[in-house]
Scaffold this motif. Structure first.
Motif, PDB file in Angstrom:
ATOM      1  N   THR A 132       1.083  -1.241   0.322  1.00  0.00           N
ATOM      2  CA  THR A 132       0.055  -0.181   0.073  1.00  0.00           C
ATOM      3  C   THR A 132       1.078   1.588   0.079  1.00  0.00           C
ATOM      4  O   THR A 132       0.329   2.274  -0.168  1.00  0.00           O
ATOM      5  CB  THR A 132      -0.842   0.076   1.443  1.00  0.00           C
ATOM      6  OG1 THR A 132      -0.650   0.367   2.442  1.00  0.00           O
ATOM      7  CG2 THR A 132      -2.062  -1.591   1.023  1.00  0.00           C
ATOM      8  N   LEU A 135       0.703   2.365  -3.193  1.00  0.00           N
ATOM      9  CA  LEU A 135      -0.504   3.951  -3.561  1.00  0.00           C
ATOM     10  C   LEU A 135      -0.741   5.457  -2.937  1.00  0.00           C
ATOM     11  O   LEU A 135      -1.405   6.194  -3.390  1.00  0.00           O
ATOM     12  CB  LEU A 135      -2.094   2.972  -3.281  1.00  0.00           C
ATOM     13  CG  LEU A 135      -1.990   1.296  -3.373  1.00  0.00           C
ATOM     14  CD1 LEU A 135      -3.179   1.101  -2.651  1.00  0.00           C
ATOM     15  CD2 LEU A 135      -2.288   1.284  -5.052  1.00  0.00           C
ATOM     16  N   LEU A 158      -4.110   3.185   5.858  1.00  0.00           N
ATOM     17  CA  LEU A 158      -5.266   2.660   4.896  1.00  0.00           C
ATOM     18  C   LEU A 158      -6.885   3.300   5.463  1.00  0.00           C
ATOM     19  O   LEU A 158      -7.467   3.217   4.560  1.00  0.00           O
ATOM     20  CB  LEU A 158      -5.980   0.610   5.425  1.00  0.00           C
ATOM     21  CG  LEU A 158      -4.968   0.090   5.753  1.00  0.00           C
ATOM     22  CD1 LEU A 158      -5.348  -1.150   5.938  1.00  0.00           C
ATOM     23  CD2 LEU A 158      -4.990  -0.147   3.447  1.00  0.00           C
ATOM     24  N   LEU A 161      -6.531   6.080   2.622  1.00  0.00           N
ATOM     25  CA  LEU A 161      -6.584   5.064   1.348  1.00  0.00           C
ATOM     26  C   LEU A 161      -8.270   5.306   1.231  1.00  0.00           C
ATOM     27  O   LEU A 161      -8.936   5.029   0.166  1.00  0.00           O
ATOM     28  CB  LEU A 161      -6.035   4.158   1.412  1.00  0.00           C
ATOM     29  CG  LEU A 161      -4.391   4.040   0.991  1.00  0.00           C
ATOM     30  CD1 LEU A 161      -3.565   2.928   1.036  1.00  0.00           C
ATOM     31  CD2 LEU A 161      -3.548   5.096  -0.289  1.00  0.00           C
ATOM     32  N   ARG A 165     -10.771   7.140  -1.360  1.00  0.00           N
ATOM     33  CA  ARG A 165     -11.199   5.568  -2.866  1.00  0.00           C
ATOM     34  C   ARG A 165      -9.454   5.598  -2.919  1.00  0.00           C
ATOM     35  O   ARG A 165     -10.204   5.089  -4.397  1.00  0.00           O
ATOM     36  CB  ARG A 165     -12.741   6.145  -3.264  1.00  0.00           C
ATOM     37  CG  ARG A 165     -13.933   7.041  -2.282  1.00  0.00           C
ATOM     38  CD  ARG A 165     -14.958   7.555  -3.310  1.00  0.00           C
ATOM     39  NE  ARG A 165     -15.620   6.846  -3.706  1.00  0.00           N
ATOM     40  CZ  ARG A 165     -16.725   5.816  -2.970  1.00  0.00           C
ATOM     41  NH1 ARG A 165     -16.840   5.915  -2.408  1.00  0.00           N
ATOM     42  NH2 ARG A 165     -17.074   4.546  -3.905  1.00  0.00           N
ATOM     43  N   ILE A 167      -8.679   3.165  -2.618  1.00  0.00           N
ATOM     44  CA  ILE A 167      -8.897   0.991  -2.825  1.00  0.00           C
ATOM     45  C   ILE A 167     -10.464   1.147  -2.197  1.00  0.00           C
ATOM     46  O   ILE A 167     -11.212   2.134  -2.095  1.00  0.00           O
ATOM     47  CB  ILE A 167      -7.651   0.465  -1.506  1.00  0.00           C
ATOM     48  CG1 ILE A 167      -7.774   1.535  -0.206  1.00  0.00           C
ATOM     49  CG2 ILE A 167      -6.204   0.409  -1.929  1.00  0.00           C
ATOM     50  CD1 ILE A 167      -7.255   0.325   0.686  1.00  0.00           C
ATOM     51  N   ALA A 168     -10.819   0.023  -2.763  1.00  0.00           N
ATOM     52  CA  ALA A 168     -11.962   0.023  -2.599  1.00  0.00           C
ATOM     53  C   ALA A 168     -12.531   0.599  -1.130  1.00  0.00           C
ATOM     54  O   ALA A 168     -12.826  -0.782  -0.179  1.00  0.00           O
ATOM     55  CB  ALA A 168     -12.361  -1.182  -3.278  1.00  0.00           C
ATOM     56  N   LEU A 206      -7.714  -7.247  -0.967  1.00  0.00           N
ATOM     57  CA  LEU A 206      -6.018  -5.998  -1.395  1.00  0.00           C
ATOM     58  C   LEU A 206      -5.795  -6.465  -2.265  1.00  0.00           C
ATOM     59  O   LEU A 206      -5.609  -5.514  -3.129  1.00  0.00           O
ATOM     60  CB  LEU A 206      -6.150  -5.620   0.837  1.00  0.00           C
ATOM     61  CG  LEU A 206      -6.022  -3.913  -0.063  1.00  0.00           C
ATOM     62  CD1 LEU A 206      -6.387  -2.754   1.705  1.00  0.00           C
ATOM     63  CD2 LEU A 206      -3.646  -4.050  -0.301  1.00  0.00           C
ATOM     64  N   ARG A 209      -7.826  -6.493  -5.762  1.00  0.00           N
ATOM     65  CA  ARG A 209      -7.851  -5.524  -5.834  1.00  0.00           C
ATOM     66  C   ARG A 209      -7.315  -4.408  -6.417  1.00  0.00           C
ATOM     67  O   ARG A 209      -6.795  -3.960  -7.554  1.00  0.00           O
ATOM     68  CB  ARG A 209      -8.992  -4.477  -5.293  1.00  0.00           C
ATOM     69  CG  ARG A 209      -9.872  -5.400  -4.372  1.00  0.00           C
ATOM     70  CD  ARG A 209     -11.055  -5.126  -5.513  1.00  0.00           C
ATOM     71  NE  ARG A 209     -12.164  -5.741  -5.425  1.00  0.00           N
ATOM     72  CZ  ARG A 209     -13.364  -5.291  -4.627  1.00  0.00           C
ATOM     73  NH1 ARG A 209     -13.125  -4.084  -4.569  1.00  0.00           N
ATOM     74  NH2 ARG A 209     -14.580  -6.387  -4.143  1.00  0.00           N
ATOM     75  N   VAL A 210      -5.763  -4.241  -5.327  1.00  0.00           N
ATOM     76  CA  VAL A 210      -4.283  -3.174  -6.160  1.00  0.00           C
ATOM     77  C   VAL A 210      -3.909  -3.829  -7.078  1.00  0.00           C
ATOM     78  O   VAL A 210      -3.498  -3.022  -8.065  1.00  0.00           O
ATOM     79  CB  VAL A 210      -3.652  -3.106  -5.232  1.00  0.00           C
ATOM     80  CG1 VAL A 210      -2.639  -2.301  -5.187  1.00  0.00           C
ATOM     81  CG2 VAL A 210      -4.876  -2.479  -3.781  1.00  0.00           C
ATOM     82  N   TYR A 211      -3.301  -5.479  -7.263  1.00  0.00           N
ATOM     83  CA  TYR A 211      -2.503  -5.704  -8.350  1.00  0.00           C
ATOM     84  C   TYR A 211      -3.466  -6.474  -9.506  1.00  0.00           C
ATOM     85  O   TYR A 211      -3.047  -6.693 -10.905  1.00  0.00           O
ATOM     86  CB  TYR A 211      -1.683  -6.368  -6.970  1.00  0.00           C
ATOM     87  CG  TYR A 211      -0.170  -5.706  -6.598  1.00  0.00           C
ATOM     88  CD1 TYR A 211       0.358  -4.756  -7.301  1.00  0.00           C
ATOM     89  CD2 TYR A 211      -0.523  -4.970  -5.266  1.00  0.00           C
ATOM     90  CE1 TYR A 211       0.983  -3.894  -6.305  1.00  0.00           C
ATOM     91  CE2 TYR A 211       0.362  -4.024  -4.421  1.00  0.00           C
ATOM     92  CZ  TYR A 211       1.375  -3.900  -5.618  1.00  0.00           C
ATOM     93  OH  TYR A 211       1.466  -3.023  -4.682  1.00  0.00           O
TER      94      TYR A 211
END
Length: 231
Positions: A132, A135, A158, A161, A165, A167-168, A206, A209-211
């Motif tokens: 993270t 990000l 977190l 983030l 938004r 990350i979801a 997580l 979603r991110v990678y």
């Protein structure tokens, strides 16, 4: 016959020669093939499975499936470990992860497999931490960017983030396993199996979603463009 020298995990003999009876490629990591070998200890005659990485594919000594037929010491392979219960795949590794994040995730899974739940939690948290940091925007706090606590501490990062938004936000309900006061495993060793599994669920979702999902979309887009170029 192919051979190598290691300490035997079965009888405890030190620096003993193993004869390679069989081999199989099992994956590709850090631009090198990973192989497993069925290997027999010359001291006790028991077999173990060794894990190796090819370190010199251009030497002419290596060909796929050819390790068993090689005659001599496996100097073109880097011995990694013998297979143990720590290698059991309990939690599928999300694909397309950076190597450092993937390594932490694997180590967390290996720790979980042997019941070391505090160590497992520490490694999954480290995977989250590494995964993270990139990000965060570069803007300073005065311009709406993250403050020093959000850059340094996973829990604060977190929250930032999620708020932005980046990350979801629907993952926020799973983030309760990442406590504000750090991790219980590192501080007082109170984490149990259920705590570790909660952390795994959040980490997997997580990282997917991110990678994983963005990479799959990029690959699909590249395939589409290649098909249209050939049309």
């Amino acid at each position: 016959m192919a051979e190598f020298v290691q300490d035997c995990p079965r009888c405890g003999a030190k620096s003993i020669t193993f004869d390679v009876l069989g081999d199989s490629p099992t994956g590709y990591s850090d631009n090198s093939w990973i192989f497993e070998t069925l290997s027999r200890c010359r001291a006790c005659s028991n077999c173990s499975i060794g894990v190796f990485k090819i370190i010199n594919e251009g030497s002419g000594q290596y060909s796929p499936g050819g390790i068993t037929s090689y005659n001599g010491a496996l100097t073109f392979l880097d011995f990694l470990r013998f297979v143990s219960t720590a290698d059991r795949v309990t939690f599928p590794l999300p694909d397309h992860l950076p190597d450092n994040v993937a390594n932490c995730f694997r180590e967390g899974g290996a720790s979980y497999n042997i019941g070391a739940y505090n160590a497992a939690a520490a490694m999954f948290r480290l995977a989250l931490d590494l995964g993270t940091k990139g990000l965060l925007p570069s803007e300073p706090a005065e311009e709406g960017g993250p403050n020093s606590a959000q850059r340094k501490r996973l829990f604060d990062r977190l929250n930032y983030l999620f708020d932005k938004r980046l990350i979801a936000p629907e993952l926020a309900d799973l983030a309760d396993c990442v406590r504000e006061d750090g991790n219980d495993g590192a501080h007082d060793g109170t984490l149990g199996k259920a705590d570790a599994e909660d952390l795994v669920d959040f980490t997997q979702q997580l990282l997917e979603r991110v990678y994983s999902e963005p990479a799959r979309l990029r690959i699909a887009k590249a395939r589409r463009e290649a098909r249209r170029a050939e049309a």
